[in-house]
Design a protein around this motif. Sequence first.
Motif, PDB file in Angstrom:
ATOM      1  N   ASN A   1      64.106  66.096 -92.812  1.00 43.99           N
ATOM      2  CA  ASN A   1      63.977  65.294 -91.595  1.00 43.99           C
ATOM      3  C   ASN A   1      65.056  64.219 -91.482  1.00 43.99           C
ATOM      4  OD1 ASN A   1      61.266  65.983 -90.112  1.00 43.99           O
ATOM      5  ND2 ASN A   1      60.789  66.023 -92.300  1.00 43.99           N
TER       6      ASN A   1
ATOM      7  N   ASN B   1      60.975  66.940 -98.100  1.00 44.41           N
ATOM      8  CA  ASN B   1      60.567  66.634 -96.730  1.00 44.41           C
ATOM      9  C   ASN B   1      61.462  65.563 -96.123  1.00 44.41           C
ATOM     10  OD1 ASN B   1      58.562  66.802 -94.474  1.00 44.41           O
ATOM     11  ND2 ASN B   1      58.198  64.676 -95.062  1.00 44.41           N
ATOM     12  N   ASN B   2      61.841  64.574 -96.908  1.00 44.83           N
ATOM     13  CA  ASN B   2      62.754  63.542 -96.413  1.00 44.83           C
ATOM     14  C   ASN B   2      64.095  64.136 -95.996  1.00 44.83           C
ATOM     15  OD1 ASN B   2      60.842  61.561 -96.908  1.00 44.83           O
ATOM     16  ND2 ASN B   2      61.727  60.934 -98.854  1.00 44.83           N
TER      17      ASN B   2
ATOM     18  N   GLU C   1      68.378  59.894-101.632  1.00 46.47           N
ATOM     19  CA  GLU C   1      67.509  61.055-101.844  1.00 46.47           C
ATOM     20  C   GLU C   1      68.093  62.007-102.887  1.00 46.47           C
ATOM     21  OE1 GLU C   1      64.499  61.243-100.626  1.00 46.47           O
ATOM     22  OE2 GLU C   1      64.855  59.338 -99.598  1.00 46.47           O
TER      23      GLU C   1
ATOM     24  N   ASN D   1      54.522  55.498 -96.894  1.00 47.20           N
ATOM     25  CA  ASN D   1      55.358  55.633 -95.702  1.00 47.20           C
ATOM     26  C   ASN D   1      56.238  54.394 -95.606  1.00 47.20           C
ATOM     27  OD1 ASN D   1      54.132  58.061 -94.878  1.00 47.20           O
ATOM     28  ND2 ASN D   1      52.466  56.957 -93.891  1.00 47.20           N
TER      29      ASN D   1
ATOM     30  N   LYS E   1      60.082  58.418 -90.566  1.00 48.74           N
ATOM     31  CA  LYS E   1      60.018  57.423 -91.630  1.00 48.74           C
ATOM     32  C   LYS E   1      59.838  58.128 -92.969  1.00 48.74           C
ATOM     33  CE  LYS E   1      60.484  54.260 -88.631  1.00 48.74           C
ATOM     34  NZ  LYS E   1      61.828  53.659 -88.483  1.00 48.74           N
ATOM     35  N   LYS E   2      60.702  57.824 -93.901  1.00 52.13           N
ATOM     36  CA  LYS E   2      60.719  58.533 -95.174  1.00 52.13           C
ATOM     37  C   LYS E   2      59.495  58.207 -96.015  1.00 52.13           C
ATOM     38  CE  LYS E   2      63.502  54.973 -97.486  1.00 52.13           C
ATOM     39  NZ  LYS E   2      64.785  54.674 -98.158  1.00 52.13           N
TER      40      LYS E   2
ATOM     41  N   SER F   1      66.318  58.792 -88.147  1.00 56.51           N
ATOM     42  CA  SER F   1      65.571  58.725 -89.400  1.00 56.51           C
ATOM     43  C   SER F   1      66.121  57.611 -90.295  1.00 56.51           C
ATOM     44  CB  SER F   1      65.668  60.072 -90.118  1.00 56.51           C
ATOM     45  OG  SER F   1      65.201  59.972 -91.441  1.00 56.51           O
TER      46      SER F   1
ATOM     47  N   VAL G   1      66.133  57.925 -93.499  1.00 56.82           N
ATOM     48  CA  VAL G   1      66.433  58.607 -94.763  1.00 56.82           C
ATOM     49  C   VAL G   1      67.892  58.369 -95.150  1.00 56.82           C
ATOM     50  CG1 VAL G   1      66.616  60.846 -95.905  1.00 56.82           C
ATOM     51  CG2 VAL G   1      64.681  60.372 -94.383  1.00 56.82           C
TER      52      VAL G   1
ATOM     53  N   ARG H   1      57.793  57.956-100.091  1.00 57.05           N
ATOM     54  CA  ARG H   1      58.167  57.553-101.458  1.00 57.05           C
ATOM     55  C   ARG H   1      56.961  57.762-102.370  1.00 57.05           C
ATOM     56  NH1 ARG H   1      58.834  51.297-102.464  1.00 57.05           N
ATOM     57  NH2 ARG H   1      56.579  51.495-102.214  1.00 57.05           N
TER      58      ARG H   1
END
Length: 303
Positions: free
Chosen positions: A28, A24-25, A270, A79, A35-36, A263, A265, A38
């Motif tokens: 986006n 999902n991170n 990742e 978040n 906002k990523k 973003s 991210v 975790r």
Amino acid sequence: MLRSMYAGISGMKNFQTKLDVIGNNIANVNTSGFKKGRVTFQDMMSQMVSGAEGPVPGNRGGVNAAQVGLGSQVGSIDNIQTQGNRQTTNRTLDLSLEGDGLFVVGRNLIDGATLGIDLQQSDVSFTRSGNFYLDNDGNIVNSDGLYLLGEGSEDAAGTGDFILNGELNKIAIPADAASFSIADNGTVNYVDPQGNTQIAGQIRLASFSNPGGLERTGSNSFRLTDNAGAFNDGDDLLNNINDLVTPGEQGSASIVSGSLEMSNVDLAEEFTEMITAQRAFQSNTKIITTSDEILQELVNLKR
């Protein structure tokens, strides 16, 4: 059955959840205001093999407890509300926030009516995505048609000079305005047909002591929860304009017009986390296959 097999299953399930969040991170990475997430893990209960014993004076020392862990579980999915990179667009209604705070957007508003305690919390959302537009009535809205909320203005003296009225409302720019601009403190100014600068309103921000406690609702928006922190009046309800802060004051963010916050991210991070999760998933599957081989050997003992 072997405990290691169930521990491996729990590990596979947890790392599948981690891969879902990472996916999902990455999906986006170019979403404005995103906002990523975790994932953190916790160990599950441990089975006691033997308990701890204290030392016996003159006889022997103490003995530690012997426990066998039974796997892991998801501890939290957080978040991460850190600042994203700013991208310049040179479009007046593209707004980014430099610092803490979120835009407030709402729906179900009646023309000419101010917002107050009757506004349902389900009709209010919070976002860091600042790509706004003007609707047919000149109201500032987001891509879903939700009104950007702030302090309204009125011609209190009847002289044609508009001032802020201290009430929470949507912000509208007259159709005959020659131009408009948005200051870093959220004040929305426009030039009327006579060439005079007027105030259309002032954007206000929501500030939370625990922004990570907000709940994602999709469309780059968050919903208020009981764990996000209180507004300025000390409760968890958005009742009036005094619950929101002026941009740049009380430690809140300032507004940068003509830019968007992208973003937060980090693709390198990742991909690294994805490789780690993939290898951990494979290791847990190996635990299951190894346990299966041991069980097969036990079955073959009778042959």
